[in-house]
Write an enzyme that holds these catalytic residues in place. Structure first.
Site, short mmCIF file in Angstrom:
data_model
loop_
_atom_site.label_atom_id
_atom_site.label_comp_id
_atom_site.label_asym_id
_atom_site.label_seq_id
_atom_site.Cartn_x
_atom_site.Cartn_y
_atom_site.Cartn_z
NE ARG A 1 5.29 -10.21 -10.99
CZ ARG A 1 4.21 -9.89 -11.68
NH1 ARG A 1 3.70 -10.75 -12.55
NH2 ARG A 1 3.64 -8.73 -11.55
CB CYS B 1 0.95 -4.08 -20.72
SG CYS B 1 0.50 -5.78 -20.43
CG HIS C 1 -2.22 -0.51 0.94
ND1 HIS C 1 -2.62 -1.76 1.28
CD2 HIS C 1 -3.24 0.04 0.25
CE1 HIS C 1 -3.84 -1.95 0.84
NE2 HIS C 1 -4.24 -0.87 0.22
NE ARG D 1 -4.39 -8.74 -16.11
CZ ARG D 1 -3.20 -8.64 -15.52
NH1 ARG D 1 -2.09 -8.91 -16.22
NH2 ARG D 1 -3.10 -8.29 -14.27
CD GLU E 1 0.74 -12.62 -18.21
OE1 GLU E 1 0.96 -11.80 -17.34
OE2 GLU E 1 -0.31 -13.31 -18.25
NE ARG F 1 -0.90 -5.37 -13.20
CZ ARG F 1 0.06 -4.56 -13.65
NH1 ARG F 1 -0.10 -3.25 -13.59
NH2 ARG F 1 1.20 -5.05 -14.13
CG ASN G 1 5.58 -7.05 -14.86
OD1 ASN G 1 6.52 -6.44 -15.35
ND2 ASN G 1 4.48 -6.46 -14.46
CG ASP G 2 3.54 -13.04 -14.66
OD1 ASP G 2 4.04 -13.45 -13.60
OD2 ASP G 2 2.45 -12.45 -14.72
C1 PEP Z 1 2.98 -8.84 -16.68
O1 PEP Z 1 3.06 -9.99 -16.26
O2 PEP Z 1 3.90 -8.25 -17.28
C2 PEP Z 1 1.74 -8.07 -16.46
C3 PEP Z 1 1.55 -6.89 -17.02
O3 PEP Z 1 0.82 -8.62 -15.63
P1 PEP Z 1 0.92 -8.56 -14.02
O4 PEP Z 1 2.06 -7.70 -13.64
O5 PEP Z 1 -0.40 -8.05 -13.58
O6 PEP Z 1 1.13 -10.02 -13.70
MG MG Z 2 1.35 -11.00 -15.54
#
Ligand code: PEP
Ligand code: MG
Length: 582
Positions: free
Chosen positions: A466, A503, A192, A335, A432, A299, A455-456
């Site tokens: 991560r 993204c 937060h 999403r 991902e 999200r 990210n994933d």
């Molecule tokens: C990602 O995995 O890059 C992504 C944008 O989704 P999140 O970060 O919500 O898993």
């Molecule tokens: Mg993701």
């Protein structure tokens, strides 16, 4: 500055910006409780009632401040906290125990609420762990009021707050003062403290181990929210270095404002679509103001995170319709719930490896009612024809075919109910998972668009969690295998004429922008605070040149060579101000 000096502490860069200010150690007194007996049970119960009433009043004050500062959606968390104070089972239990055990009410309050907290702390999910901090806040509040101590509802102006962790209530109280930055011992990017600091636009470095023992009240502190550095009692050289950076940043900010309405186009005319990611509803204004061309990722699991249980069709429809209308004529890519992994599952399921488990589309296809409720809400909100549906964590073609069938089923239902929706609504998937990356050609044939979730993708490609700070230096967005995989995805999408976007957080790293564009990416969606910086970079490079850099990077064998190449490129090809944030 090459080598970090001894007075430099490292943490997670949670909200951008640089500040120099005196430290204010915000040590929340943890109220101690004595295991003592009471002489008058009735008086003890009256005390409890008064303390609960007082706590409720404090919280409703925080709630109305929160509505003002953070918007209704984020403020809802305090309503949830107030509900705990009204929980009849909890209160009854505490009263019964006071009668039976004849112990001090603060002792019993502490014991009962700690039990509840322990349950949350034992969870594997970081989100649940974070919630246990919020409960700490309530527990402390009631005990403080039982002891008839005063509430510290305002703190000094113009300080950098150094604290163990920040609860949502703290941030709201802080927002009344002119706080210049936050440093916390605990918390990651999803805490937060981080999210609210980003919304309030205050530089923040979180997860600085032992910060409250290494920084003293009134120490001069420099906080660099771009790099996650905290400098304690800087020397002359450090002060001069950062003062110069702040000056450059101020100039840079006014430059950024000037290009707000200019297109995201390279010096040699190569157009890039720039969109924002939406995690908090209030960020939509910022996305619009930054001149972004729509939303590349909503999200939804974040947006509804404060609601207990799943939002129903009407609740979701209201939110999606509001987004659609505000962002019109641009598009919002919504999403489907990406739950599982580090995001809380609604059921009491314990998985040994949640990131490799019941997550994203896997969960949704196993919970069809819930999935269909969301799809119907998205479809109903699509009558302005500016909504796209995006599906997370896809790892087989069979899943894609099944999810498309579910969407068709929802469309049929709505037709029968005479409800209007966009019949040619676009459906895309996130890439991902490495297996999906290498079959992107086949996936592209099934859908309207692809969005790369780095990210994933990076965590699965490199086998690096991560969220695990022990291996965070191995989580490398410029690992050669990452950029070769991205190149493969972009090339395959180009061949099949499928729109591809990116993204993940990689898009918010300005060092990555020339590389991504050089690799062939033409659509980027990032967290809103990074959008002005990204546009500035795009407008300062030549496509011809970044293509050459990307080709060079594709030949390197180590991450270090690639990031060095990119650093050099940005320093020599862009205006000097960019250095400030590098
Ligand atoms: C990602 O995995 O890059 C992504 C944008 O989704 P999140 O970060 O919500 O898993
Ligand atoms: Mg993701």
């Amino acid at each position: 500055m090459d080598e970090p000096k001894k007075n430099t502490l490292k943490g997670v860069a949670a909200a951008p910006g640089i500040s120099i200010c005196n430290a204010y150690l915000y040590t929340k007194e943890i109220e101690s409780v004595q295991d003592d007996f009471v002489s008058d049970v009735e008086e003890a119960k009256n005390n409890l009632r008064d303390a609960l009433e007082k706590s409720k009043k404090e919280l409703s004050k925080i709630f109305s401040l929160a509505v003002d500062k953070l918007g209704e959606n984020r403020a809802a968390i305090f309503e949830a906290q107030m509900m705990i104070l009204d929980d009849p089972v909890l209160i009854k239990n505490i009263c019964l125990r006071i009668e039976k055990e004849k112990k001090l009410p603060e002792y019993i309050v502490d014991d009962e609420i700690t039990k509840y907290q322990d349950l949350l702390k034992a969870s594997h999910e970081p989100y649940m762990k974070e919630r246990s901090h919020d409960i700490e806040d309530i527990k402390n509040r009631i005990i403080r009021n039982l002891k008839k101590k005063k509430w510290q509802s305002k703190i000094k102006d113009e300080v950098i707050v150094v604290t163990e962790s920040i609860t949502p209530a703290d941030t709201v109280v802080f927002s009344r003062s002119n706080i210049k930055g936050y440093v916390t011992n605990f918390g990651g990017l999803t805490s937060h403290a981080a999210i609210v600091a980003r919304s309030l636009n205050i530089p923040a470095v979180v997860g600085v181990h032992d910060a409250i023992n290494k920084i003293e009240d009134n120490d001069i502190v420099i906080i660099d929210g771009f790099h996650g550095d905290v400098i304690v009692n800087p020397d002359e050289e450090q002060l001069a270095f950062y003062n110069e950076k702040i000056e450059k940043l101020q100039k840079y900010d006014s430059e950024l404002l000037k290009i707000k309405d200019e297109p995201a186009v390279t010096l040699d005319g190569h157009k890039i679509e720039l969109q924002g990611n939406l995690d908090l509803l209030d960020e939509i204004e910022y996305i619009i103001q930054s001149g972004a061309k729509g939303i590349g990722l909503v999200r939804t699991e974040q947006i509804f995170q404060e609601i207990d249980g799943f939002p129903d069709e009407e609740q979701q429809f209201a939110v999606y319709e509001d987004i659609s209308e505000k962002i019109y004529p641009n598009v919002a890519t919504i999403r489907a719930f990406d739950i599982g992994g580090d995001k809380v599952l609604p059921f009491d399921v314990k998985e040994p490896n949640p990131f490799l488990g019941w997550r994203g589309i896997r969960f949704l296809l196993d919970n069809l009612q819930l999935f269909k409720t969301q799809l119907r809400a998205m479809l109903k909100a699509s009558s302005h024809k500016n909504i796209s549906i995006m599906i997370p964590m896809v790892s087989s073609i069979k899943e894609v075919r099944r999810l498309k069938a579910v969407i068709d089923e929802c469309k049929e239902e709505l037709k029968k109910e005479n409800i209007k929706f966009d019949k040619s609504i676009k459906v895309g998937i996130m890439i991902e998972v490495p297996s999906a990356a290498f079959m992107v050609k086949e996936y592209a044939e099934e859908v309207d668009f692809i969005s790369v979730g780095t990210n994933d993708l990076i965590q699965y490609l490199l086998a690096v969690d991560r969220t695990n700070d022990i291996v965070s230096d191995q989580y490398q967005e410029f690992h050669p295998s990452v950029i070769r995989t991205l190149k493969y995805i972009f090339d395959e999408c180009k061949k099949s004429k499928t729109k591809v976007s990116l993204c993940g957080e990689m898009a918010a790293d300005i060092l990555a922008i020339p590389l991504l564009i050089g690799l062939g990416l033409t659509s980027i969606s990032s967290s809103p605070s990074a959008l002005p910086y990204i546009k500035k970079v795009i407008r300062g490079i030549k496509y011809k040149e970044v293509k050459r850099i990307a080709e060079k990077c594709l030949k390197y064998k180590t991450e270090e060579e690639i990031s060095e190449e990119l650093r050099k490129f940005l320093q020599t090809h862009l205006i000097a101000e960019t250095e400030t944030i590098l």
